[in-house]
Write a protein that holds these residues in place. Sequence first.
Motif, short mmCIF file in Angstrom:
data_model
loop_
_atom_site.label_atom_id
_atom_site.label_comp_id
_atom_site.label_asym_id
_atom_site.label_seq_id
_atom_site.Cartn_x
_atom_site.Cartn_y
_atom_site.Cartn_z
N MET A 1 -26.76 -3.81 1.20
CA MET A 1 -25.69 -4.34 2.03
C MET A 1 -24.82 -3.17 2.48
N ALA A 2 -24.71 -2.96 3.76
CA ALA A 2 -23.95 -1.83 4.29
C ALA A 2 -22.45 -2.10 4.30
N HIS A 3 -22.07 -3.30 4.65
CA HIS A 3 -20.65 -3.63 4.80
C HIS A 3 -20.54 -5.13 4.56
N SER A 4 -19.61 -5.54 3.74
CA SER A 4 -19.55 -6.95 3.36
C SER A 4 -18.71 -7.82 4.28
N GLY A 5 -18.52 -7.43 5.54
CA GLY A 5 -17.88 -8.28 6.53
C GLY A 5 -16.40 -8.52 6.30
N PHE A 6 -15.64 -7.48 6.09
CA PHE A 6 -14.20 -7.60 5.87
C PHE A 6 -13.44 -6.82 6.92
N THR A 7 -12.15 -7.07 7.02
CA THR A 7 -11.27 -6.26 7.84
C THR A 7 -10.11 -5.80 6.96
N LEU A 8 -9.54 -4.66 7.30
CA LEU A 8 -8.43 -4.10 6.53
C LEU A 8 -7.24 -3.84 7.44
N GLN A 9 -6.07 -3.98 6.85
CA GLN A 9 -4.81 -3.64 7.54
C GLN A 9 -3.74 -3.42 6.48
N ARG A 10 -2.59 -2.94 6.90
CA ARG A 10 -1.46 -2.80 5.99
C ARG A 10 -0.47 -3.92 6.28
N ASP A 11 0.19 -4.41 5.22
CA ASP A 11 1.22 -5.43 5.42
C ASP A 11 2.59 -4.76 5.56
N ALA A 12 3.63 -5.53 5.64
CA ALA A 12 4.99 -5.02 5.83
C ALA A 12 5.46 -4.16 4.66
N PHE A 13 4.81 -4.31 3.50
CA PHE A 13 5.18 -3.53 2.32
C PHE A 13 4.26 -2.33 2.13
N ALA A 14 3.45 -1.99 3.14
CA ALA A 14 2.51 -0.87 3.16
C ALA A 14 1.36 -1.06 2.17
N ARG A 15 1.13 -2.29 1.73
CA ARG A 15 -0.02 -2.56 0.86
C ARG A 15 -1.25 -2.79 1.72
N ASP A 58 -21.49 0.59 1.73
CA ASP A 58 -22.41 1.64 1.27
C ASP A 58 -21.95 3.02 1.71
N SER A 59 -21.22 3.07 2.83
CA SER A 59 -20.80 4.35 3.37
C SER A 59 -19.46 4.21 4.08
N ILE A 60 -18.53 5.06 3.74
CA ILE A 60 -17.22 5.04 4.40
C ILE A 60 -17.38 5.34 5.90
N ALA A 61 -18.35 6.20 6.22
CA ALA A 61 -18.57 6.60 7.62
C ALA A 61 -18.99 5.42 8.49
N GLU A 62 -19.56 4.37 7.90
CA GLU A 62 -20.01 3.21 8.68
C GLU A 62 -18.87 2.28 9.08
N LEU A 63 -17.70 2.46 8.48
CA LEU A 63 -16.56 1.58 8.79
C LEU A 63 -15.95 1.94 10.13
N PRO A 64 -15.32 0.97 10.79
CA PRO A 64 -14.57 1.29 12.02
C PRO A 64 -13.51 2.35 11.73
N ALA A 65 -13.19 3.16 12.71
CA ALA A 65 -12.29 4.30 12.53
C ALA A 65 -10.95 3.91 11.91
N ASN A 66 -10.35 2.81 12.34
CA ASN A 66 -9.03 2.44 11.80
C ASN A 66 -9.12 2.03 10.33
N GLU A 67 -10.18 1.33 9.94
CA GLU A 67 -10.34 0.94 8.55
C GLU A 67 -10.69 2.14 7.68
N ARG A 68 -11.51 3.04 8.21
CA ARG A 68 -11.86 4.27 7.49
C ARG A 68 -10.60 5.10 7.23
N ALA A 69 -9.71 5.18 8.23
CA ALA A 69 -8.47 5.94 8.07
C ALA A 69 -7.58 5.32 7.00
N LEU A 70 -7.50 3.99 6.96
CA LEU A 70 -6.70 3.32 5.93
C LEU A 70 -7.24 3.61 4.53
N ILE A 71 -8.54 3.54 4.38
CA ILE A 71 -9.16 3.80 3.07
C ILE A 71 -8.95 5.24 2.66
#
Length: 156
Positions: A1-15, A58-71
């Motif tokens: 499984m390369a990516h488990s179908g999630f999205t990432l963002q930061r909330d108002a508390f920077a979490r 499986d790979s950080i490089a496979e994530l979209p640029a904005n999600e990779r930057a957050l991680i």
Amino acid sequence: MAHSGFTLQRDAFARLVLTDADGERHEGVVPVRAFPIAAPDESLSLLSSDGHEVGWTDSIAELPANERALIEEELAGREFMPVIEAIVEVSSFACPSTWQLRTDRGPAELLLKGEEEIRRLPGGRLLIADSHGIQFLIRDVAALDRHSRRLLDRFL
């Protein structure tokens, strides 16, 4: 499984907030590398605040640029493992000894309590723990300059 179908963002508390494929939000997510030394850009788990895995890639490089930057931003805030570029000087060849180093994060000092604090890793890497619990990494002993290798050989 390369990516488990999630999205990432930061909330108002920077979490970090993960929204899974079912639309469920997980706040306070923590990225954890499965193999931080051997394969730092592969096999990343995202853990919920209670320690359960809620995402995987499986790979950080496979994530979209904005999600990779957050991680990468989150990992940089949690991980601290200076890479030794040169051993400038050691105070003594008997332990404990103080090492003056040049690292990827600038000059550093390491207090080596004993030779057992130097761990050999696959691929010619070394992991050295100082008396304060900081782990220093030598990515490739053979790539060190001659002076550094000579000093290091006295402890191996």
